[in-house]
Design a protein around this motif. Structure first.
Motif, PDB file in Angstrom:
ATOM      1  N   UNK A   1       0.839  -1.203   0.000  1.00 25.89           N
ATOM      2  CA  UNK A   1       0.000   0.000   0.000  1.00 25.89           C
ATOM      3  C   UNK A   1       0.872   1.249   0.000  1.00 25.89           C
ATOM      4  N   UNK A   2       0.727   2.053  -1.050  1.00 27.47           N
ATOM      5  CA  UNK A   2       1.494   3.298  -1.150  1.00 27.47           C
ATOM      6  C   UNK A   2       0.771   4.270  -2.082  1.00 27.47           C
ATOM      7  N   UNK A   3       1.244   5.503  -2.078  1.00 24.13           N
ATOM      8  CA  UNK A   3       0.567   6.581  -2.805  1.00 24.13           C
ATOM      9  C   UNK A   3       0.357   6.260  -4.285  1.00 24.13           C
ATOM     10  N   UNK A   4       1.370   5.684  -4.938  1.00 24.34           N
ATOM     11  CA  UNK A   4       1.242   5.483  -6.386  1.00 24.34           C
ATOM     12  C   UNK A   4       0.434   4.235  -6.755  1.00 24.34           C
ATOM     13  N   UNK A   5      -0.214   3.628  -5.774  1.00 20.64           N
ATOM     14  CA  UNK A   5      -1.181   2.566  -6.064  1.00 20.64           C
ATOM     15  C   UNK A   5      -2.612   3.060  -5.857  1.00 20.64           C
ATOM     16  N   UNK A   6      -2.761   4.382  -5.781  1.00 20.16           N
ATOM     17  CA  UNK A   6      -4.086   4.968  -5.580  1.00 20.16           C
ATOM     18  C   UNK A   6      -4.461   5.831  -6.779  1.00 20.16           C
ATOM     19  N   UNK A   7      -5.701   5.705  -7.221  1.00 18.73           N
ATOM     20  CA  UNK A   7      -6.218   6.561  -8.294  1.00 18.73           C
ATOM     21  C   UNK A   7      -7.079   7.634  -7.631  1.00 18.73           C
ATOM     22  N   UNK A   8      -6.628   8.886  -7.749  1.00 18.39           N
ATOM     23  CA  UNK A   8      -7.349  10.005  -7.141  1.00 18.39           C
ATOM     24  C   UNK A   8      -8.276  10.675  -8.151  1.00 18.39           C
ATOM     25  N   UNK A   9      -9.319  11.273  -7.637  1.00 14.64           N
ATOM     26  CA  UNK A   9     -10.200  12.103  -8.457  1.00 14.64           C
ATOM     27  C   UNK A   9      -9.367  13.256  -9.026  1.00 14.64           C
ATOM     28  N   UNK A  10      -9.609  13.650 -10.282  1.00 13.01           N
ATOM     29  CA  UNK A  10      -8.782  14.706 -10.888  1.00 13.01           C
ATOM     30  C   UNK A  10      -8.837  16.047 -10.157  1.00 13.01           C
TER      31      UNK A  10
ATOM     32  N   UNK B   1     -10.280   9.217  -3.266  1.00 13.81           N
ATOM     33  CA  UNK B   1      -9.669   8.038  -3.889  1.00 13.81           C
ATOM     34  C   UNK B   1     -10.739   7.251  -4.642  1.00 13.81           C
ATOM     35  N   UNK B   2     -10.499   7.065  -5.934  1.00 14.39           N
ATOM     36  CA  UNK B   2     -11.459   6.365  -6.789  1.00 14.39           C
ATOM     37  C   UNK B   2     -11.182   4.868  -6.848  1.00 14.39           C
ATOM     38  N   UNK B   3      -9.914   4.496  -6.723  1.00 13.32           N
ATOM     39  CA  UNK B   3      -9.579   3.069  -6.813  1.00 13.32           C
ATOM     40  C   UNK B   3      -8.236   2.801  -6.152  1.00 13.32           C
ATOM     41  N   UNK B   4      -8.120   1.606  -5.586  1.00 11.77           N
ATOM     42  CA  UNK B   4      -6.846   1.126  -5.027  1.00 11.77           C
ATOM     43  C   UNK B   4      -6.333   0.028  -5.954  1.00 11.77           C
ATOM     44  N   UNK B   5      -5.082   0.171  -6.381  1.00  7.22           N
ATOM     45  CA  UNK B   5      -4.479  -0.772  -7.330  1.00  7.22           C
ATOM     46  C   UNK B   5      -3.393  -1.599  -6.632  1.00  7.22           C
TER      47      UNK B   5
END
Length: 583
Positions: free
Chosen positions: A426-435, A440-444
């Protein structure tokens, strides 16, 4: 691939519309004979007013004066060219040519640099005009500001110097033959832009990758990682019951995960295809089936993950199993300092991250699908054993700090461990943020997901606070002025998380950080070993990276050792002392 490292765009006539191209509508509105401005701007060939201005030989005021004079001679009417230029800048020249802007994005996605050569349009009142979307360019050079109007070769030398490339490693796009000739004499490759589409086709042949179809965080498919489009098209048509007119288009996500991840454009739909690696040694690779089941279970449990669409275990389709997801558009912040986020929203982004992690750790394990994620209990023991074995498999040289950690970690396991769903990376660049907002729209990135100790996730998440900003393997925030950046400290972030979970911050926190950095050191050593074995992956690691991170892990181990020592009562210390001697 090509040997080019940079592409340089001339502003006028390449990135932005040439002034004469937008004149027709204005002429009709201003009762000026059609074609007057175009004729006035272009007559004279290489000495035309348009090219003289684009080369910086005329100031904006001189250009307007001469353009007005030429228009008067052609149309025999007074033409208010000042209002034309104003109209042009306010309405037309803020619109980058979309195909050129997209080309610049595609070029940067492949790891090449881009530059913009500008002569900085000025209005009569001295107001400067700068083009939008300058973030598509690594370097901007303004010829007037540098005192080197084109085709002065000095402007190209300066641009190359700032890009850090040699002339033969660069390509210039320009509409002026005179400018192109000067650049070519330096050894630069040149592309003349008369028709933008034709020019980009020529540029594609030089670069060897497409300059359209850009989607953020993707690049063209890497050599050796292609997948058969015909087979995929047929499969998609059957599974999705759709028959788009155009062929399927593919791009590849540009993070260095072992699983191959592709962006699929199927008609108007954007999909994500995750495919199992071809096994190197005949063994089965990373389990796509397991990841598919995890995502399906998490989606059903209400975790924001991309919606899974289909799983294909039939190897005859693409060679290895794969699954399909819906593409979730949004921002992925690669830099934990969040430079692309407004200052006042950065803390809220970290707050959203802490909240979503707590939400994952609060999932009810009663659901059978979540129970299947992994074993209950002894998570850290199993993890240390796994990563120690992994280290031995990729060991290339002695790293003393790793050896010390392998001895130390089993002696300091937490006495009690809570069991929750853990993300595993789990880290920042595995998260999709709203523009536009800190949502957070999705966790990858769920390939390490299992049941385990939630504090391991939190420690993994907090590593960026202790890694330097210049550490290329994973850039962090160490020694950054977090208050100035609007970002919480590690302590504040942990409190955000603990507040959402309703738990106290663990007293043995340094153990968890020691383990997190030990694990990262093993990963970086694995990258280094693969690169030595001739199997480099995106984000290669040097041997120093693993050593640096292992030393960092050992620092936390020492801190935890001191804490344990200080927590012991004198009686325990004496007992321990005598038993040591007795042993």
């Amino acid at each position: 691939g090509s040997s080019y490292k940079a592409v340089i765009f001339e502003e006028s006539g390449v990135l932005l519309p040439a002034p004469h191209m937008t004149a027709t509508d204005w002429e009709a509105r201003s009762c000026v004979p059609a074609g007057t401005i175009q004729q006035a701007a272009l007559s004279g060939g290489e000495n035309s007013l348009s090219l003289k201005y684009s080369r910086g030989e005329l100031t904006a005021v001189e250009f307007l004066q001469e353009l007005g004079q030429q228009c008067f001679e052609i149309a025999n009417v007074c033409v208010p060219v000042g209002s034309f230029l104003w109209d042009l800048i306010r309405n037309e020249m803020i619109k980058q040519l979309p195909i050129m802007a997209e080309a610049a994005q595609c070029i940067r996605a492949e790891g090449l640099k881009t530059a913009l050569l500008s002569h900085n349009l000025c209005l009569e009142d001295g107001e400067k005009f700068l083009p939008p979307d300058q973030q598509h360019f690594d370097v901007m050079v303004e010829s007037h500001q540098e005192g080197m109007p084109r085709p002065n070769p000095g402007i190209y030398k300066l641009c190359l110097e700032r890009l850090g490339v040699q002339p033969e490693e660069s390509i210039l796009l320009d509409s002026s033959s005179q400018n192109l000739k000067a650049a070519a004499q330096l050894g630069m490759k040149t592309v003349k832009v008369d028709d933008p589409e034709a020019a980009l086709k020529e540029l594609e042949t030089h670069l060897g990758f497409p300059l359209q179809g850009f989607v953020p965080y993707t690049r063209s498919v890497r050599p050796g990682m292609e997948i058969p489009k015909d087979c995929l098209q047929k499969y998609l048509e059957e599974v999705l019951a759709a028959h788009p007119t155009g062929p399927v288009k593919l791009r590849q996500f540009d993070h260095g995960e072992p699983t191959r991840s592709y962006l699929v454009k199927f008609g108007v739909r954007l999909l994500v295809l995750k495919k199992e690696e071809e096994p190197q040694d005949g063994s089965s690779g990373h389990s796509i089936l397991r990841e598919y089941r995890i995502l399906k279970a998490l989606s059903e449990a209400g975790v924001p993950v991309p919606r899974v669409l289909a799983l294909c275990e039939d190897r005859s389709v693409l060679g290895t199993p794969f699954y399909l997801l819906e593409h979730r558009a949004g921002h992925i912040h690669r830099a934990v300092s969040l430079p692309a986020v407004p200052l006042h929203q950065r803390r809220a982004c970290y707050g959203a991250m802490a909240q979503i992690l707590a939400r994952i750790h609060s999932l009810h394990l009663g659901a059978a699908t979540l129970q299947e994620l992994g074993e209950h209990g002894n998570y850290i023991q199993r993890q240390v054993e796994t990563w120690t074995k992994q280290y031995r498999a990729v060991e290339t040289h002695l790293i003393p700090a790793v050896e010390r950690l392998i001895q130390w970690l089993p002696l300091h396991f937490p006495e009690s461990q809570k069991t929750t769903v853990v993300h595993g990376d789990f880290r920042m660049d595995h998260l999709v943020f709203h523009p536009d907002r800190p949502e957070i729209l999705a966790v990858l990135g769920w390939k390490f997901a299992t049941l385990g100790d939630p504090m391991c996730d939190l420690a993994n998440n907090c590593m960026s606070f202790f890694l330097p900003a210049h550490f290329s393997a994973r850039r962090g925030l160490r020694k950054c002025d977090l208050g100035h950046l609007g970002i919480p400290t590690a302590e504040e972030y942990c409190q955000m998380y603990c507040g959402h979970m309703g738990v106290e911050h663990p007293e043995n926190w340094d153990f968890y950080l020691a383990f997190a950095f030990f694990r990262l050191a093993v990963m970086l050593q694995g990258r280094h070993q693969r690169s030595l074995a001739g199997r480099p992956a995106p984000g290669d690691s040097s041997p120093e990276d693993a050593e640096f991170v292992a030393e960092l892990a050992w620092e936390f181990a020492i801190k935890e050792g001191f804490r344990v020592f200080e927590s012991l009562t004198p009686t325990k210390l004496l007992a321990g002392h005598s038993s040591t001697w007795a042993g």
